[in-house]
Design an enzyme around this catalytic site. Sequence first.
Site, PDB file in Angstrom:
ATOM      1  N   LYS A 157      97.694   9.523  67.621  1.00  0.00           N
ATOM      2  CA  LYS A 157      97.178  10.897  67.480  1.00  0.00           C
ATOM      3  C   LYS A 157      98.132  11.907  68.122  1.00  0.00           C
ATOM      4  CE  LYS A 157      94.613  14.381  66.500  1.00  0.00           C
ATOM      5  NZ  LYS A 157      93.897  15.057  67.523  1.00  0.00           N
ATOM      6  N   GLU A 164     102.320  18.038  63.684  1.00  0.00           N
ATOM      7  CA  GLU A 164     101.595  19.272  63.376  1.00  0.00           C
ATOM      8  C   GLU A 164     102.313  20.482  63.985  1.00  0.00           C
ATOM      9  OE1 GLU A 164      97.899  21.305  65.458  1.00  0.00           O
ATOM     10  OE2 GLU A 164      97.357  19.393  64.547  1.00  0.00           O
TER      11      GLU A 164
END
Length: 285
Positions: A157, A164
């Site tokens: 993650k 991102e």
Amino acid sequence: MCERLLTHGTQIVAYNRSVDKTIELSKKGAVKAESVKELVAKLPGRKIVWIMLPAGQVTDDMIKELLPMLKKDDIIIDGANDFYENAEKHSALCNKYGIKFFDIGVSGGIWGLKNGYTLMIGGPKSDFKTIEPLCKALAPKKGYNYFGPAGSGHFVKSVHNIVEYVYLQGLAEGVELLSKFKYPIQLDKATETWEEASVVRSWLLELTTQALRRKDFQDIGTAIGSVTIEELQATKNSVKAFAPAFDVAVMIRKDKSKNFELGKRTIAAVRNEFGGHAVETVKKK
């Protein structure tokens, strides 16, 4: 996440520090608990407790509070955005009580109820099948995977979040560059044109177009709130990675100057679109 589980027929006992949230979920089918102790007591059989709290002391304290209340082979899941080494520490602590620990990185933001949540899972492989029905209910098809022992989920993650950061930075630089042309370019028209078949098409690109079309876009400030920067830098440094684009993205998020104002505003607005992250409102003179 609770609402999505409820729509899939999962029995939920809900507790939130904000009582209103618990009451709201109870009206949608969850069993209401007014304390952690009551939550544990109302969970039937082998208990699975999924924690969704900010990483750090509050999560540490919750795990420590839960452990004496649980029985051997019960399960704790931590869905926080956290440094993977903290998941390893939590797992070691849980092992002392005979409790199974999973770290699950969650992505999907405020759209997760409709679209599903991407789940990146770490923990004991032998117990993964016990929690897999929850993962199937929460995630879209192919939207979850088991990656390895405790820490693996949070690590994957964190890398996702680094990507991102970099991608948002790239989109913001594109918007900035479009605005600099000698002829006026309609920004949202350009990004919309890229959406259908270009090599940069993505959900983040679609949200960029959406953000640019907001009536309040020009009133959004350049501050980009983020509590994950230190965690992501620690992740990168722990594996001695070379990630120069990420380093630039972090520098821009921390920068308080008037440089790259349109780009910063774009990042802030897109983060609000996918995650509901707060934006700073600036009144124009």
